[in-house]
Design a protein around this motif. Structure first.
Motif, PDB file in Angstrom:
ATOM      1  N   ILE A 173       0.844  -1.201   0.000  1.00 20.99           N
ATOM      2  CA  ILE A 173       0.000   0.000   0.000  1.00 20.99           C
ATOM      3  C   ILE A 173       0.877   1.247   0.000  1.00 20.99           C
ATOM      4  O   ILE A 173       0.610   2.219  -0.715  1.00 20.99           O
ATOM      5  N   ASN A 174       1.950   1.203   0.794  1.00 18.40           N
ATOM      6  CA  ASN A 174       2.859   2.345   0.885  1.00 18.40           C
ATOM      7  C   ASN A 174       3.567   2.593  -0.451  1.00 18.40           C
ATOM      8  O   ASN A 174       3.669   3.741  -0.920  1.00 18.40           O
ATOM      9  N   GLN A 175       4.068   1.547  -1.085  1.00 21.81           N
ATOM     10  CA  GLN A 175       4.762   1.686  -2.360  1.00 21.81           C
ATOM     11  C   GLN A 175       3.826   2.215  -3.449  1.00 21.81           C
ATOM     12  O   GLN A 175       4.212   3.063  -4.272  1.00 21.81           O
ATOM     13  N   ARG A 176       2.617   1.743  -3.435  1.00 21.50           N
ATOM     14  CA  ARG A 176       1.641   2.189  -4.443  1.00 21.50           C
ATOM     15  C   ARG A 176       1.338   3.679  -4.265  1.00 21.50           C
ATOM     16  O   ARG A 176       1.230   4.424  -5.247  1.00 21.50           O
ATOM     17  N   ALA A 177       1.187   4.105  -2.992  1.00 20.26           N
ATOM     18  CA  ALA A 177       0.925   5.526  -2.707  1.00 20.26           C
ATOM     19  C   ALA A 177       2.109   6.384  -3.141  1.00 20.26           C
ATOM     20  O   ALA A 177       1.933   7.490  -3.676  1.00 20.26           O
ATOM     21  N   LYS A 178       3.341   5.888  -2.925  1.00 27.73           N
ATOM     22  CA  LYS A 178       4.535   6.639  -3.332  1.00 27.73           C
ATOM     23  C   LYS A 178       4.587   6.807  -4.848  1.00 27.73           C
ATOM     24  O   LYS A 178       4.924   7.872  -5.362  1.00 27.73           O
ATOM     25  N   GLN A 179       4.260   5.736  -5.563  1.00 22.03           N
ATOM     26  CA  GLN A 179       4.278   5.808  -7.026  1.00 22.03           C
ATOM     27  C   GLN A 179       3.240   6.795  -7.548  1.00 22.03           C
ATOM     28  O   GLN A 179       3.471   7.487  -8.548  1.00 22.03           O
ATOM     29  N   ALA A 180       2.109   6.872  -6.861  1.00 23.53           N
ATOM     30  CA  ALA A 180       1.038   7.773  -7.305  1.00 23.53           C
ATOM     31  C   ALA A 180       1.362   9.237  -7.041  1.00 23.53           C
ATOM     32  O   ALA A 180       0.744  10.128  -7.635  1.00 23.53           O
ATOM     33  N   GLU A 181       2.349   9.492  -6.161  1.00 22.03           N
ATOM     34  CA  GLU A 181       2.707  10.877  -5.854  1.00 22.03           C
ATOM     35  C   GLU A 181       3.139  11.645  -7.100  1.00 22.03           C
ATOM     36  O   GLU A 181       2.887  12.847  -7.226  1.00 22.03           O
ATOM     37  N   GLY A 182       3.790  10.970  -8.024  1.00 15.62           N
ATOM     38  CA  GLY A 182       4.316  11.649  -9.202  1.00 15.62           C
ATOM     39  C   GLY A 182       3.312  11.798 -10.329  1.00 15.62           C
ATOM     40  O   GLY A 182       3.636  12.384 -11.377  1.00 15.62           O
TER      41      GLY A 182
END
Length: 576
Positions: A173-182
Motif C-alpha cells: 500500500i505504501n509503495q503504491r501511494a509513493k508511485q502515485a505521488e508523481g
C-alpha cells in the motif's frame, strides 16, 4: 461434564459499570479488560465471576481483576478493537473496501480522530501513510493483534505467517501511494468533478482509474482539517457525480467520515435521549429524515449537507456509508448508555424501539442489530454472562408479539457471532416452539386476524426461513410443517369453497382463486396446489374466457378483465 463458568468483563464509564464482554478464562479476560481500558471514555475495568447479583455492587470475592485509570490522565492513542467477524483479507484491494476498511477504522480510531484523517486518505497518500507507520508502535501493535486473533480462530493459520502477510500488505500500500505521488492529477476543488473523472480515466496508464481518483480526492481532503468539512466536501462531490464507479469510491470517504462521532453528532443535532438519537440515525441511513427546507436552501448550513446525503441514501447510492451509520447504531444500542433520561422508562422505551428495529420478518441492521438488541435486553433485565444472554433472547420474544417479527429476530440472531456459538441451541428451541409445535395456523397467530392476512403472515415466515442460513436439514421440516398447516387451514376453513361460490360472477371467483396462488399469499406447496387444481379445472372449461366476462356489459372492461386475469395467472406461475 460441568460447564465452565463465564467471566464477565465490565467497564466504568461516567460513573457506571456495565458488561462489555465475556471470557472463559482469567488470562483472556484480563487481556480483553486491558484493551477496553485503552478506549476513550473508559475509566476502569473489572473481571467478575458470573453472577446474578447487581454488577454495580459485587461482593469482594466476585472481583477477580480490577484496574482504574488515574484521574486526570489523558486518553492515549492506542490500538482499538478488532472484530472477530472481520474478513481475512487476501489482497490489498480487500483492505480498501468493505469489511477490511471497517476493521482499519476500528483499530486506528483513536489515531484517526486525533489527527483528523480518514483511513482511505492514509492509504492513498504517501505522506500520511509514512506518518502512521512512524507513529510509536501503533502499526506493529495493530498487525500483531489482528494476526493473533485470526490465527486463533482459523485452523491451520500461524500467527507469524499471518503477521508477515499483513506487513507485506502495508508495504505494498505504501509503495503504491509513493508511485502515485508523481502522477499529475486534476484538483477536485478547481475542476468540475465529472470533468476531473474523465481526465483521470485518460491518465490511468496501467493504474486503476478508481485508485487514481481516490488519490486525487485524498490530496484535497487531507488538507481539510475538520471532520465536518471532510464530510460535507465528500457529499458535495457525490451529489454532483454522474459516474457510478466514482460514486462508489466517494462512498468510502463518506463512510470513513461517518465513523467519526462528531460528524454524526453534527448531522443529528441536539437529541433529548439516546433512543431518539438512534432512531434518527436509522432515519438518516434510510434517507427519510425530515429536514427543514428553508435551512437546507442555504448551502452553508448543516441542513444543506443533510438534505444532500438524505437524497443519496434514499436512492441507495451509498451502501458503505449506510453500513457505517448502522454500525454506530448497533454499537450504541449494545453499549451501557441509558436510552432515556429516566432509567425506569428504559424497558418501555426499548419496546417502542423494537417496533422500528424489527418491523417484520426482516430486521433493520441484520445480525449485528439482533446481537445488539440481545445485549441491551440483557442489561435491562440486569443479568450478565451466558445465562443473561439466554434469558434476554427468551424475554425479547414476548415483546415482539407478532410471529413474523419473532422469526426475523431469531433468524438474524442466528447469523450473528452470538447466534453461531452461545445461543445456537436456544434459537433452535425457540424456532421449534414457535413453528414446529403448533398444530394449527390459529395457534401461531392467535389474534382476530382476517384469514387472508393469516395466510400471508405464515407465508412470509415460510419464505424467511427458506432464504435463511439454516441448514437444509433444518429448513425442510420447518417449511414443510408450515405448508401443511396452511393446507389444513384452507380445507378446514372451507376457504376455497367460499371463494368459488357459484352465486358470484365467474370473473370475481376467478380473480379471488388466482389471488390464493400469488406468491405472497401461499408458498408453492400443498396449500397453493389445492387452489391451482380448482383454477385449472375452470381453465379447461370450453369457452372459459367468454364465460369469464359474460356478466360484464362494457366491451372495454371485458378486455381489461381478460388482460388483468392473464397477468395474474402469469404472476402465479401458470405459464411457467
Amino acid at each position: 461434564m460441568l460447564r465452565k463458568k463465564t467471566l464477565e468483563i465490565l467497564t466504568l464509564r461516567e460513573g457506571s459499570w456495565a458488561i462489555e464482554s465475556a471470557a472463559r478464562d482469567l488470562e483472556s479476560a484480563e487481556k480483553a479488560a486491558l484493551q477496553f481500558l485503552g478506549k476513550p471514555g473508559v475509566m476502569g475495568v473489572r473481571v467478575l465471576k458470573e453472577t446474578t447479583k447487581d454488577i454495580g455492587n459485587p461482593s469482594p470475592g466476585d472481583i477477580l481483576f480490577e484496574k482504574l485509570r488515574a484521574t486526570g490522565s489523558n486518553d492515549r492513542i492506542a490500538v482499538g478493537e478488532a472484530s472477530r467477524l472481520a474478513p481475512v483479507c487476501e489482497d490489498i484491494e480487500d483492505l480498501f473496501s468493505g469489511g477490511g476498511r471497517k476493521s482499519i477504522n476500528r483499530l486506528f480510531r483513536a489515531y484517526l480522530d486525533k489527527n483528523t484523517v480518514t483511513a482511505t486518505e492514509i492509504m492513498h497518500n504517501a505522506r500520511e501513510m509514512k506518518r502512521v507507520m512512524d507513529f510509536e508502535s501503533l502499526m506493529p501493535s495493530a498487525i500483531a493483534k489482528v494476526a493473533q486473533m485470526q490465527a486463533r480462530d482459523i485452523e491451520g493459520m500461524e500467527t507469524s505467517s499471518r503477521r508477515d502477510t499483513l506487513f507485506g500488505f502495508v508495504d505494498r500500500i505504501n509503495q503504491r501511494a509513493k508511485q502515485a505521488e508523481g502522477v499529475d492529477l486534476p484538483s477536485l476543488s478547481k475542476t468540475d468533478i465529472n470533468d476531473a473523472i474523465s481526465e483521470i480515466n485518460q491518465k490511468a496508464n496501467g493504474e486503476s482509474p478508481g485508485y487514481l481518483f481516490r488519490v486525487a480526492a485524498s490530496r484535497e481532503l487531507v488538507n481539510v482539517r475538520d471532520w465536518w468539512g471532510k464530510f460535507a466536501l465528500s457529499v458535495d462531490w457525490a451529489g454532483a457525480c454522474k459516474s457510478d464507479p466514482a460514486l462508489a469510491n466517494l462512498d468510502w470517504f463518506i463512510s470513513d467520515a461517518l465513523s467519526n462521532a462528531s460528524v454524526l453528532q453534527d448531522l443529528l443535532g441536539d437529541q433529548e435521549t439516546l433512543a431518539g438519537a438512534l432512531i434518527s440515525l436509522i432515519e438518516i441511513a434510510d434517507g427519510v429524515r425530515e429536514i427543514d427546507p428553508e435551512k437546507a436552501a442555504d448551502s452553508t448550513t448543516t441542513e444543506a449537507t443533510a438534505a444532500k446525503i438524505n437524497s443519496l441514501f434514499k436512492a441507495e447510492k451509498l451502501p458503505e456509508a449506510k453500513l457505517s451509520v448502522m454500525d454506530r447504531v448497533c454499537r450504541q444500542l449494545q453499549g451501557s448508555g441509558s436510552l432515556s433520561k429516566d432509567k425506569a422508562e428504559e424497558p418501555k422505551i426499548f419496546r417502542e424501539m423494537l417496533v422500528r428495529l424489527i418491523p417484520g420478518t426482516e430486521l433493520t441492521g441484520g445480525p449485528e442489530m439482533a446481537e445488539a438488541i440481545t445485549h441491551r435486553q440483557s442489561n435491562i433485565i440486569n443479568k450478565g454472562g451466558e445465562r443473561g444472554l439466554k434469558d434476554a433472547t427468551a424475554s425479547v420474544l414476548p415483546a415482539l408479539r407478532d410471529p413474523g417479527r419473532k422469526a426475523g429476530y431469531l433468524l438474524s440472531l442466528m447469523d450473528s457471532e452470538l447466534g453461531k456459538d452461545l445461543l445456537k441451541d436456544d434459537i433452535d428451541q425457540h424456532l421449534n416452539g414457535l413453528f414446529m409445535t403448533p398444530e394449527s395456523v390459529n395457534q401461531i397467530i392467535r389474534t382476530g386476524v382476517a384469514p387472508n392476512k393469516k395466510m400471508e403472515k405464515i407465508t412470509s415466515i415460510f419464505y424467511r426461513i427458506q432464504k435463511s442460513n439454516l441448514p437444509d436439514a433444518r429448513k425442510q421440516p420447518l417449511t414443510q410443517h408450515l405448508d401443511e398447516l396452511l393446507a389444513t387451514y384452507v380445507v378446514d376453513g372451507k376457504i376455497l369453497d367460499r371463494l368459488d361460490d357459484p352465486n358470484k360472477p365467474l370473473h370475481i371467483r376467478a380473480f379471488m382463486l388466482v389471488s390464493m396462488c400469488q406468491p405472497e399469499m401461499l408458498p408453492d406447496g400443498k396449500a397453493s396446489k389445492l387452489a391451482r387444481e380448482i383454477i385449472v379445472k375452470h381453465l379447461r372449461r370450453p369457452n372459459f374466457e367468454t364465460e369469464l366476462v359474460a356478466q360484464v356489459p362494457d366491451a372495454a372492461k371485458k378486455e381489461k378483465i381478460l388482460r388483468d386475469f392473464h397477468v395474474q395467472l402469469h404472476r402465479s406461475g401458470f405459464f411457467n
